[in-house]
Design an enzyme around this catalytic site. Structure first.
Site, short mmCIF file in Angstrom:
data_model
loop_
_atom_site.label_atom_id
_atom_site.label_comp_id
_atom_site.label_asym_id
_atom_site.label_seq_id
_atom_site.Cartn_x
_atom_site.Cartn_y
_atom_site.Cartn_z
N ASP A 1 -3.97 -18.25 2.73
CA ASP A 1 -4.82 -18.75 2.66
C ASP A 1 -5.62 -19.59 4.22
O ASP A 1 -6.92 -19.62 4.34
CB ASP A 1 -4.86 -19.33 1.35
CG ASP A 1 -3.11 -20.17 1.50
OD1 ASP A 1 -2.55 -20.11 2.46
OD2 ASP A 1 -3.21 -20.65 0.74
N TYR B 1 1.11 -1.14 -0.25
CA TYR B 1 -0.20 0.56 -0.03
C TYR B 1 0.78 1.16 0.06
O TYR B 1 0.33 2.66 0.77
CB TYR B 1 -0.77 0.25 1.07
CG TYR B 1 -2.19 -0.56 1.43
CD1 TYR B 1 -2.01 -1.86 0.13
CD2 TYR B 1 -2.92 -1.61 1.80
CE1 TYR B 1 -3.26 -2.86 0.31
CE2 TYR B 1 -4.15 -1.92 2.22
CZ TYR B 1 -4.11 -2.68 0.74
OH TYR B 1 -5.07 -3.65 1.30
#
Ligand code: ATP
Length: 344
Positions: free
Chosen positions: A216, A132
Site C-alpha cells: 500500500d 494466480y
C-alpha cells in the site's frame, strides 16, 4: 543470428506486431522469423490453442517469442487466450515478468512536476505462483452459506529466484536500489517467507541498497516520489497491480512493454495491452508499445545498440507529437509506424 517465433494473435495484436516487425527489419535485418497461426480464428476453426509440440519448438528452436495479444469476443471467456498465455507462462516456467516504467517524454506523465528524471524504474513481478495458480475451491455454491477460497502459493524456490533476478538485473545495469514489496504485516505466513529470503539474498549483493515497503505504501510512493525507485520486486498479484500503475505513469497502455523470461530456457515479449476489440481493424491502435517490446527483445538478444535505436526513435516521435489519437496525435497505426521508421 537469432530466430524469433512470431504470434501476432487477435484484434490489434496483429496490427501492432506488423509495425514492430517493420522496425526490427531495419535495425536487425539478420533476424529470422516463423509465424504461428494461433489465436481465436484457429481456435474457432479447429479447437487448437497451444499444442505441446509447438511449445517444445519455442523452447528448443527459437531465441524469443514475439507476441501481439490474444482475446476475441467470439470466444466465450476467452478460453483460447487463457490456454495460450497461461500455457506458455506455466509450461515454459516464465517466472520473471519484467516491466520497465521509463517515461520517454514529460508530457505523457500524469503526475504534476514529475518527468523523465523522476519516472525511470523497472518492476520484477513473480509470474508463476502467488495468488494466480487457481488453487482453491468453492463450497455450497449459490447458497447463503457459500464459501470461496483462493490460496496464495509462495515457494522458497519461487521467491528466491525472482529476488535474485531483480538483484542480478540491478547489478548488471548499475542500479543502486532494490525495493521488495509485500504485505507481511497482514499476510504473516507467505510474506514472512519473502522477508526472510529477501534478507538472505540481499547479503550476496552488498553494493546494492535493499529496502522494503508494504504494498500500500509502495503504491502511494510510486505516485508521490517515483524517483525513490530503481528496481521493484514483488509477488504475482501485487506486481499485476503495481505494473499497471507504472504503465499509467509513463503514458498508458499504448506505451507499456513487457517480457516474460525463464533465463537460459525461453523468453516471450508482448505489449501489455490486450486485443482491444473496440478499436481492432480500424487503424487506430498505437504500435509504440509493440515497438518498445521489440526493443526489450533486442536487448535480451544482446543487441543493445539496436534496442537503443528503437527506443530513441519512439522517444523522438513522442517528443514531436507524431503519435496516435489516444495520446493526442492524429496518426493511424500505419502512419505511426512510418513516423518511427522515418526517425530511425
Ligand atoms: P483483452 O480482452 O484482449 O484484454 P481489452 O480491450 O479488454 O482486450 P486492452 O486491449 O488491454 O483490454 O485495453 C483496454 C482499452 O484500452 C482498449 O479497449 C482500447 O480502447 C485501449 N487500448 C489498448 N491498447 C491500445 C493501443 N495499443 N492503442 C490504442 N488504444 C489502446
Amino acid at each position: 543470428m537469432s530466430r524469433i517465433a512470431v504470434l501476432p494473435g487477435d484484434g490489434i495484436g496483429s496490427e501492432v506486431i506488423e509495425q514492430g516487425l517493420r522496425v526490427l527489419s531495419v535495425v536487425a535485418p539478420d533476424l529470422t522469423y516463423e509465424h504461428f497461426d494461433l489465436g481465436a480464428d484457429r481456435y474457432l476453426r479447429d479447437g487448437t490453442t497451444l499444442p505441446e509440440d509447438v511449445l517444445q519448438r519455442f523452447r528448443n528452436e527459437f531465441d524469443a517469442v514475439y507476441l501481439g495479444a490474444f482475446g476475441d469476443p467470439r470466444v466465450p471467456n476467452n478460453e483460447h487466450a487463457k490456454e495460450i498465455l497461461l500455457g506458455m507462462r506455466f509450461r515454459l516456467d516464465l517466472y520473471i515478468n519484467f516491466r520497465p516504467c521509463k517515461l520517454l517524454d514529460d508530457r505523457y506523465c500524469p503526475l504534476r512536476g514529475k518527468g523523465r528524471k523522476e519516472v525511470n524504474f523497472v518492476v520484477f513481478r513473480e509470474n508463476t505462483e502467488g495468488m494466480y495458480t487457481g488453487i482453491g475451491g468453492q463450497f455450497k455454491r449459490d447458497s447463503e452459506d457459500e464459501i470461496a477460497i483462493e490460496q496464495e502459493i509462495n515457494t522458497r524456490k519461487g521467491v528466491e529466484r525472482i529476488l535474485r533476478a531483480a538483484f542480478d538485473y540491478a547489478r548488471a545495469h548499475g542500479k543502486k536500489r532494490v525495493c521488495m514489496s509485500d504485505k507481511a504485516n497482514a499476510m504473516r505466513h507467505g510474506h514472512e517467507l519473502w522477508q526472510r529470503v529477501y534478507k538472505l539474498v540481499a547479503k550476496d549483493y552488498p553494493e546494492i541498497q535493499a529496502s522494503h515497503l508494504y504494498v500500500d505504501v509502495a503504491a502511494m510512493k510510486m505516485v508521490q516520489t517515483p524517483e525513490a525507485f530503481d528496481v521493484i520486486v514483488t509477488n504475482n498479484l501485487f506486481g499485476d497491480i503495481l505494473t499497471d500503475l507504472g504503465s499509467a505513469l509513463i503514458g498508458g497502455l499504448g506505451l507499456a512493454a513487457s517480457a516474460n523470461i525463464n533465463p537460459g530456457v525461453a523468453a516471450m515479449f508482448e505489449p501489455v495491452h490486450g486485443s482491444a476489440p473496440d478499436i481492432a481493424g480500424k487503424n487506430l491502435a498505437n504500435p509504440l508499445a509493440a515497438m518498445l517490446t521489440a526493443s526489450l527483445m533486442l536487448e535480451h538478444l544482446g543487441r543493445k545498440d539496436a534496442a537503443f535505436r528503437v527506443e530513441e526513435a519512439v522517444r523522438r516521435c513522442l517528443e514531436d507529437g507524431a503519435v496516435t489519437r489516444e495520446l493526442g496525435g492524429n496518426l493511424g497505426t500505419t502512419a505511426a509506424g512510418d513516423a518511427v521508421l522515418a526517425r530511425l
